[in-house]
Write an enzyme that holds these catalytic residues in place. Structure first.
Site, PDB file in Angstrom:
ATOM      1  N   HIS A   8      25.359  53.163  18.529  1.00 40.01           N
ATOM      2  CA  HIS A   8      26.075  52.706  17.341  1.00 40.01           C
ATOM      3  C   HIS A   8      25.362  53.017  16.030  1.00 40.01           C
ATOM      4  O   HIS A   8      25.952  52.848  14.960  1.00 40.01           O
ATOM      5  CB  HIS A   8      26.305  51.187  17.436  1.00 40.01           C
ATOM      6  CG  HIS A   8      26.929  50.776  18.730  1.00 40.01           C
ATOM      7  ND1 HIS A   8      26.175  50.333  19.795  1.00 40.01           N
ATOM      8  CD2 HIS A   8      28.215  50.782  19.135  1.00 40.01           C
ATOM      9  CE1 HIS A   8      26.985  50.056  20.815  1.00 40.01           C
ATOM     10  NE2 HIS A   8      28.218  50.331  20.445  1.00 40.01           N
ATOM     11  N   ARG A  47      30.906  55.437  13.187  1.00 40.67           N
ATOM     12  CA  ARG A  47      31.999  54.464  13.093  1.00 40.67           C
ATOM     13  C   ARG A  47      32.235  53.988  11.656  1.00 40.67           C
ATOM     14  O   ARG A  47      32.822  52.920  11.437  1.00 40.67           O
ATOM     15  CB  ARG A  47      31.763  53.263  14.013  1.00 40.67           C
ATOM     16  CG  ARG A  47      31.762  53.616  15.498  1.00 40.67           C
ATOM     17  CD  ARG A  47      31.397  52.425  16.365  1.00 40.67           C
ATOM     18  NE  ARG A  47      31.467  52.780  17.783  1.00 40.67           N
ATOM     19  CZ  ARG A  47      32.487  52.477  18.581  1.00 40.67           C
ATOM     20  NH1 ARG A  47      33.518  51.805  18.107  1.00 40.67           N
ATOM     21  NH2 ARG A  47      32.480  52.841  19.849  1.00 40.67           N
ATOM     22  N   ARG A  91      21.675  38.546   6.003  1.00 39.62           N
ATOM     23  CA  ARG A  91      23.113  38.777   5.874  1.00 39.62           C
ATOM     24  C   ARG A  91      23.598  38.254   4.531  1.00 39.62           C
ATOM     25  O   ARG A  91      23.327  37.101   4.159  1.00 39.62           O
ATOM     26  CB  ARG A  91      23.885  38.091   6.995  1.00 39.62           C
ATOM     27  CG  ARG A  91      25.370  37.850   6.654  1.00 39.62           C
ATOM     28  CD  ARG A  91      26.216  37.471   7.829  1.00 39.62           C
ATOM     29  NE  ARG A  91      27.374  36.672   7.442  1.00 39.62           N
ATOM     30  CZ  ARG A  91      28.447  37.145   6.810  1.00 39.62           C
ATOM     31  NH1 ARG A  91      28.506  38.411   6.451  1.00 39.62           N
ATOM     32  NH2 ARG A  91      29.464  36.351   6.506  1.00 39.62           N
ATOM     33  N   VAL A  92      24.316  39.083   3.782  1.00 40.62           N
ATOM     34  CA  VAL A  92      25.012  38.633   2.589  1.00 40.62           C
ATOM     35  C   VAL A  92      26.501  38.827   2.839  1.00 40.62           C
ATOM     36  O   VAL A  92      26.936  39.907   3.227  1.00 40.62           O
ATOM     37  CB  VAL A  92      24.553  39.388   1.322  1.00 40.62           C
ATOM     38  CG1 VAL A  92      23.121  39.020   0.975  1.00 40.62           C
ATOM     39  CG2 VAL A  92      24.676  40.897   1.477  1.00 40.62           C
ATOM     40  N   GLY A  93      27.272  37.765   2.693  1.00 45.15           N
ATOM     41  CA  GLY A  93      28.684  37.870   3.021  1.00 45.15           C
ATOM     42  C   GLY A  93      29.501  36.785   2.362  1.00 45.15           C
ATOM     43  O   GLY A  93      29.013  36.033   1.521  1.00 45.15           O
ATOM     44  N   GLU A 182      32.266  30.901   8.224  1.00 46.90           N
ATOM     45  CA  GLU A 182      32.128  32.366   8.210  1.00 46.90           C
ATOM     46  C   GLU A 182      32.175  32.832   9.660  1.00 46.90           C
ATOM     47  O   GLU A 182      32.589  32.078  10.522  1.00 46.90           O
ATOM     48  CB  GLU A 182      30.888  32.800   7.427  1.00 46.90           C
ATOM     49  CG  GLU A 182      29.565  32.205   7.896  1.00 46.90           C
ATOM     50  CD  GLU A 182      28.974  32.999   9.038  1.00 46.90           C
ATOM     51  OE1 GLU A 182      28.616  34.163   8.814  1.00 46.90           O
ATOM     52  OE2 GLU A 182      28.839  32.451  10.147  1.00 46.90           O
ATOM     53  N   MET A 183      31.745  34.067   9.947  1.00 45.55           N
ATOM     54  CA  MET A 183      32.013  34.585  11.287  1.00 45.55           C
ATOM     55  C   MET A 183      30.835  35.274  11.975  1.00 45.55           C
ATOM     56  O   MET A 183      31.031  35.840  13.056  1.00 45.55           O
ATOM     57  CB  MET A 183      33.190  35.570  11.243  1.00 45.55           C
ATOM     58  CG  MET A 183      34.491  34.957  10.759  1.00 45.55           C
ATOM     59  SD  MET A 183      35.907  36.083  10.863  1.00 45.55           S
ATOM     60  CE  MET A 183      36.174  36.133  12.629  1.00 45.55           C
ATOM     61  N   SER A 206      34.163  32.715  -1.090  1.00 43.84           N
ATOM     62  CA  SER A 206      35.241  33.620  -1.490  1.00 43.84           C
ATOM     63  C   SER A 206      36.592  32.918  -1.522  1.00 43.84           C
ATOM     64  O   SER A 206      37.520  33.388  -2.196  1.00 43.84           O
ATOM     65  CB  SER A 206      35.325  34.795  -0.516  1.00 43.84           C
ATOM     66  OG  SER A 206      35.571  34.326   0.807  1.00 43.84           O
ATOM     67  N   ARG A 220      35.680  40.461  -3.926  1.00 45.01           N
ATOM     68  CA  ARG A 220      34.668  40.240  -2.890  1.00 45.01           C
ATOM     69  C   ARG A 220      33.799  41.472  -2.714  1.00 45.01           C
ATOM     70  O   ARG A 220      32.593  41.370  -2.488  1.00 45.01           O
ATOM     71  CB  ARG A 220      35.343  39.874  -1.566  1.00 45.01           C
ATOM     72  CG  ARG A 220      35.991  38.504  -1.570  1.00 45.01           C
ATOM     73  CD  ARG A 220      36.357  38.055  -0.169  1.00 45.01           C
ATOM     74  NE  ARG A 220      37.395  38.871   0.425  1.00 45.01           N
ATOM     75  CZ  ARG A 220      38.698  38.656   0.273  1.00 45.01           C
ATOM     76  NH1 ARG A 220      39.115  37.663  -0.486  1.00 45.01           N
ATOM     77  NH2 ARG A 220      39.576  39.441   0.868  1.00 45.01           N
TER      78      ARG A 220
END
Length: 235
Positions: A8, A47, A91-93, A182-183, A206, A220
């Site tokens: 990946h 990908r 992680r930034v999200g 979040e996920m 968000s 976003r």
């Protein structure tokens, strides 16, 4: 480390820095490379999951997308930690608030991550595992928010396996003090723990699940830069 490139990630070992700042949207990773990195070099486009390595204030760092959901971030962070020698992943999200004190654009620093996922089942733990952040990264992130005057809260997030859920039960998570949904963070924290490395999740609100307020996809992608300021301060 002879297993690179991986299925990946198209990079060779050594092309990715020990610290990687990740975003779900690969275009947000591209934005970070353009805004924060000196002399960025692309190391991945497999990908469409863009990744770049460069320097920030003279320190080597990589940025990369991780996709949506725990299976996706689980794959990418596993390969980064276990095949590329990465030590720190931030992680930034985005996240949806379930706390009335958290407004659109506020930051959440995830001290821990509840989840409705079965991701932890692979470890065959004799109980319920509680995924948590690296304390040093968390403390420094909070200090940066204080110094820059950014609105934020530190606490629990809910890492959900579904975006369109039949029964979200957000009121029950809210009653237990969970700040936002979040996920990905739970899987990130578990991969960090299992590999003996460090992780932190920093999210921008968000949308507000309780009030129905929401930002646009363009906002976003292009304007959630405060969490990036905090992440890059941790190098």
């Amino acid at each position: 480390m002879a297993k690179t490139p991986t299925p990946h990630i198209g990079a060779q070992y050594g092309e990715i820095a020990e610290t990687v700042i990740m975003a779900g949207d690969p275009l947000r990773a591209k934005l970070m490379a353009e805004k924060f990195l000196d002399n960025p070099v692309q190391f991945n486009k497999v990908r469409g999951m863009l990744g770049f390595t460069g320097t920030h204030d003279g320190k080597r760092v990589s940025v990369m997308g991780h996709g949506m959901g725990m299976p996706s971030i689980g794959i990418y962070t596993y390969e980064l930690y276990n095949f590329y020698g990465v030590k720190n992943i931030i992680r930034v999200g985005s996240a949806g608030s379930i706390n009335m004190d958290l407004k659109l654009g506020d930051l959440v620093i995830a001290m821990g991550a509840c989840t409705n996922s079965n991701y932890a089942d692979q470890y065959e733990m004799p109980g319920t595992y509680a995924p948590i952040a690296n304390y040093e990264l968390l403390r420094r992130a909070a200090d940066t928010c204080d110094r820059l005057g950014y609105r934020y809260k530190v606490g629990n997030v809910m890492s959900s396996d579904v975006f369109y859920g039949e029964n979200a039960h957000n009121d029950k998570w809210m009653n237990m003090g969970v700040l936002a949904v979040e996920m990905e963070v739970a899987a990130l924290y578990m991969n960090a723990a299992r590999s003996g490395n460090r992780a932190l999740g920093i999210c921008t609100i968000s949308d507000h699940i309780l009030t129905g307020e929401a930002t646009t996809a363009e906002e976003r992608q292009n304007t959630f830069t405060k969490m990036m300021d905090v992440a890059f301060s941790l190098l």
